[in-house]
Each structure stands twice: as C-alpha cells, then as structure tokens.
Design a protein around this motif. Structure first.
Motif, PDB file in Angstrom:
ATOM      1  N   GLN A 185       1.225  -1.461   0.237  1.00  0.00           N
ATOM      2  CA  GLN A 185      -0.236   0.064  -0.550  1.00  0.00           C
ATOM      3  C   GLN A 185       1.102   1.083  -0.009  1.00  0.00           C
ATOM      4  OE1 GLN A 185      -2.023  -0.873   3.703  1.00  0.00           O
ATOM      5  NE2 GLN A 185      -3.684  -1.661   2.045  1.00  0.00           N
ATOM      6  N   CYS A 186       1.929   0.924   1.055  1.00  0.00           N
ATOM      7  CA  CYS A 186       2.540   2.280   0.586  1.00  0.00           C
ATOM      8  C   CYS A 186       3.929   2.654  -0.766  1.00  0.00           C
ATOM      9  CB  CYS A 186       3.991   2.424   2.017  1.00  0.00           C
ATOM     10  SG  CYS A 186       3.412   2.201   4.102  1.00  0.00           S
ATOM     11  N   VAL A 199       2.248   2.038  -3.356  1.00  0.00           N
ATOM     12  CA  VAL A 199       1.061   2.583  -4.956  1.00  0.00           C
ATOM     13  C   VAL A 199       0.284   3.311  -4.741  1.00  0.00           C
ATOM     14  CG1 VAL A 199       1.250  -0.416  -5.727  1.00  0.00           C
ATOM     15  CG2 VAL A 199      -0.285   0.156  -3.771  1.00  0.00           C
ATOM     16  N   ASP A 200       0.121   3.500  -3.352  1.00  0.00           N
ATOM     17  CA  ASP A 200      -1.226   4.815  -2.871  1.00  0.00           C
ATOM     18  C   ASP A 200      -0.510   5.516  -3.177  1.00  0.00           C
ATOM     19  OD1 ASP A 200      -2.542   6.494  -1.730  1.00  0.00           O
ATOM     20  OD2 ASP A 200      -3.158   5.009  -0.594  1.00  0.00           O
ATOM     21  N   THR A 201      -1.242   6.712  -3.676  1.00  0.00           N
ATOM     22  CA  THR A 201      -0.701   8.405  -4.336  1.00  0.00           C
ATOM     23  C   THR A 201      -0.489   9.092  -2.937  1.00  0.00           C
ATOM     24  OG1 THR A 201      -2.978   9.109  -4.729  1.00  0.00           O
ATOM     25  CG2 THR A 201      -1.461   7.428  -6.878  1.00  0.00           C
ATOM     26  N   ASP A 202      -1.427   8.728  -2.115  1.00  0.00           N
ATOM     27  CA  ASP A 202      -1.285   9.106  -0.444  1.00  0.00           C
ATOM     28  C   ASP A 202      -0.104   8.891   0.479  1.00  0.00           C
ATOM     29  OD1 ASP A 202      -1.733  11.113   1.050  1.00  0.00           O
ATOM     30  OD2 ASP A 202      -3.831  10.969   1.510  1.00  0.00           O
ATOM     31  N   THR A 203       1.019   9.143  -0.260  1.00  0.00           N
ATOM     32  CA  THR A 203       1.890   8.092   0.560  1.00  0.00           C
ATOM     33  C   THR A 203       2.082   8.738   1.879  1.00  0.00           C
ATOM     34  OG1 THR A 203       3.771   8.540  -1.352  1.00  0.00           O
ATOM     35  CG2 THR A 203       4.213   7.630   1.438  1.00  0.00           C
TER      36      THR A 203
END
Length: 221
Positions: free
Chosen positions: A182-183, A185-189
C-alpha cells in the motif's frame, strides 16, 4: 597465540574477498531490480560489478545462494536497527505504545527496489520445494530473533504479550508485507504510512495487555 605473519596477509585477502562479495551483491540488487530475478544472469551481474564469472562462483554457487546472502544481510541490518530503536525507547521520551510504534516502524524499511526483488524471488521459490523450505526456514529464524525485541519493547511501555507470541510475530510480518504494498502504490504516501503505523499499533494492542499494577490503558493512550 597469533603472530604478525598469520595476521597481515590473511586479513588483506579476507578484506578483498569481502569487498568483492559486497560489490557483487550490490550489482545483483541493481540487475534483479531492473531485469527481474527470473531474467537476470550471472554474466549481467559480473558485468555490472566489474568481475569475472570466476569471481562470482568463488563467492556464490548460484543466483539463489546470492539472493539468500542478500536477504540475510538486509535482515541483519533491519534487526540491528530495531534493537537500536527499542533501546532508544527505554532511554528516551517515548513512553506510550503509539510513540513506541512510530519510532520502531520508522526503521523498518519500505524499499521499492527490495520489494520487487523479494516478491520475484518468492514467486520463484514457490515453484521449487527446496527453495520454498529454505525461505520458510529463514523466515522462522527471523521471527525467533524478532520476538524478544517485540517483547522487550512492549515491556518498556508497560505491556506484555497474551496468547501465543509466535501468532503475534506472524501477524506483524503479515502487516509489514501487506502495508508495504500500500505504501508503495498509494498516491497518498503520507496516509498510507499513517495507516501502516495505526495497523501495527492495533495488532500490538490486540495481542498484549497492560502489566498488572501499571498505568491504565487510557493513561497510556
């Protein structure tokens, strides 16, 4: 008793060999990350590192062995950082579980290069029973080393593990593996890392309880 004759040449050879091995490991990390473990060759690694095939095979029997050396090196570094982080909790200002988790999680790397390498090797190992067992054995060894560190950190914030410690260890590994994706690929790091810290905290709270005669959970929170 060790003489000067025994020391000097042997140490120089050992140092050179160690440097060669490290440069091959560094070169392999780049090649595995760029080409994928399944497409990487000994020749590519040697070319990247500036060595011959002979230098490679004097240090590693295969790409599989090289990967495990890389894995063990990174695992040892992570465990050393975890020990330092837990020691700083005892000596520093982090006295509640939320602060402790934030400090500990900050030293557990989420590295895109290593994630690609490890994920591809895991897929490779799942097709080979012997490699799968070797990987599982190393994961179990890491878990056995990790649990005392976790137990010590919990004790420092006034908590103790309830139930099977191994279950907690496996849950923490699962959280690390899942939230790492998740960390990455997520655009909101920032939100992804905040969630990572929160899930780690909730797991630790679920598998532990306040040590009797210690502060209440509300005070710790």
């Amino acid at each position: 008793m060790t003489t000067g004759t025994d020391n000097s040449p042997a140490k120089r050879v050992t140092k050179r060999r160690g440097q060669t091995r490290q440069r091959l490991l560094d070169a392999a990390a780049d090649v595995f990350s760029e080409s994928g473990f399944g497409h990487a060759t000994v020749e590519q690694i040697c070319e990247r590192g500036g060595y011959s095939r002979g230098a490679f095979y004097s240090n590693f029997d295969s790409l599989d062995e090289l990967f495990f050396a890389m894995w063990e090196q990174r695992s040892a570094a992570m465990l050393a950082d975890l020990r330092l982080a837990t020691e700083s909790i005892t000596a520093g200002n982090a006295v509640d579980i939320h602060s402790a988790v934030a400090r500990i999680v900050s030293v557990v790397p989420v590295d895109p290069q290593w994630y690609r390498i490890n994920a591809e090797f895991t897929a490779h190992a799942l097709r080979n029973p012997a490699l799968r067992k070797a990987l599982a054995d190393r994961e179990d060894a890491i878990l056995r080393t990790l649990l005392p560190i976790v137990e010590s950190a919990l004790s420092d914030v006034g908590r103790t593990i309830v139930g099977d410690p191994t279950s907690l260890g496996r849950a923490l590994v699962a959280v690390h593996d899942g939230t790492s994706v998740q960390c990455l690929v997520d655009t909101d790091t920032n939100a992804a890392f905040a969630l990572r810290r929160d899930v780690f905290t909730r797991i630790l709270l679920s598998y532990s309880e306040i040590i009797q005669n210690n502060q209440s959970e509300e005070e710790l929170s």
